[in-house]
Design a protein around this motif. Structure first.
Motif: not given
Length: 274
Positions: A36, A40-41, A44, A254, A257-258, A261
């Motif tokens: 994940m 994500w990275s 982004l 994004l 969401s990080k 997380s």
């Protein structure tokens, strides 16, 4: 020689209908913790790189569009923050109402959830801003905050209800045996434990709330989407304008969401150490 078990079968081979379990127990495959993070990275970096390349290589019109939008971004954040401040307490009250043994309170909370979840958010915004204007004049900002708060308060109510129900009933019984009343038990025992279950989905609802603020542009509120619509209508650069808006929304969501997380991992830190 190959070892054989009591059924004259080679070692490691189970008789028909049986499962041979290794002496060390079953080994489950390890969870891919970085999958994940990599996704994500990638998303982004791709979004930031696309925005940078477009504004660098084609400053006219992409950089001009980007320079025109910050004013709308302020309103978008303002509506989002105010809606979150109102929706979370409303969701908590709704969740507690749905768990109440009082039939009247339970009925009111359940009816609110069923009605609000059955009406699209856009219709709620129109109803509060335009339909209720026949009886009460409400500003665009107030209408937006009320509509989004009531809509997401219903969804968050179900999140709170599920999180509270996930706590073992023995916790309540133990607290009551120590002399806690119902309110003290909920505040000091149940809710702190339920946070680990509640925070991640509530965070996701807040992110969805940010994206749904784009609907307030139907009231001509000067949010990010309305700024983009005005610029596109004036310049006819629809593709360029909405491309920049989409990338801005993507980058913001994004990052949020990080943050959710990281918060989730902090809440589960001690569970992972056990």
């Amino acid at each position: 020689m190959r070892e054989e078990n009591e059924n004259n079968l080679p070692a490691g081979v189970a008789p028909e209908g049986k499962i041979e379990v290794p002496a060390g127990g079953l080994k489950l495959p390890e969870e891919r913790k970085n999958s994940m993070i990599s996704a994500w990275s990638l998303a982004l970096v791709g979004a930031v790189a696309s925005l940078t390349i477009l504004c660098t290589v084609w400053p006219d019109p992409y950089l001009d569009v980007l320079a025109f939008l910050p004013g709308g971004l302020v309103i978008t954040f303002q509506v989002t923050i105010l809606s979150i401040i109102c929706a979370i307490p409303l969701g908590l009250i709704t969740g507690l109402g749905r768990l109440s043994k009082n039939r009247f309170i339970n009925l009111i909370a359940s009816t609110y959830v069923e009605v609000i979840r059955g009406i699209p958010l856009l219709v709620q915004i129109f109803y509060i801003y335009y339909a209720l204007a026949k009886f009460l004049q409400v500003s665009g900002l107030t209408s937006a905050v009320i509509a989004i708060s009531f809509c997401y308060g219903a969804y968050m109510g179900e999140v709170f209800r599920a999180g509270i129900m996930a706590i073992n009933k023995g916790q309540t019984e133990a607290a009551r045996s120590l002399g806690f009343n119902k309110v003290q038990t909920m505040i000091y025992v149940i809710l702190p434990q339920a946070l680990r279950t509640i925070v991640p989905p509530v965070g996701n609802e807040c992110i969805a709330m940010l994206k749904d603020t784009s609907l307030v542009s139907v009231m001509a509120m000067p949010d990010l989407m309305q700024f983009g619509r005005s610029y596109a209508a004036k310049t006819y650069l629809y593709f360029e304008t909405y491309t920049i808006i989409a990338l801005i929304y993507l980058i913001i969501t994004l990052l949020l969401s990080k943050g959710v997380s990281i918060m989730e991992s902090r809440l589960n830190y001690y569970d992972k150490r056990k």
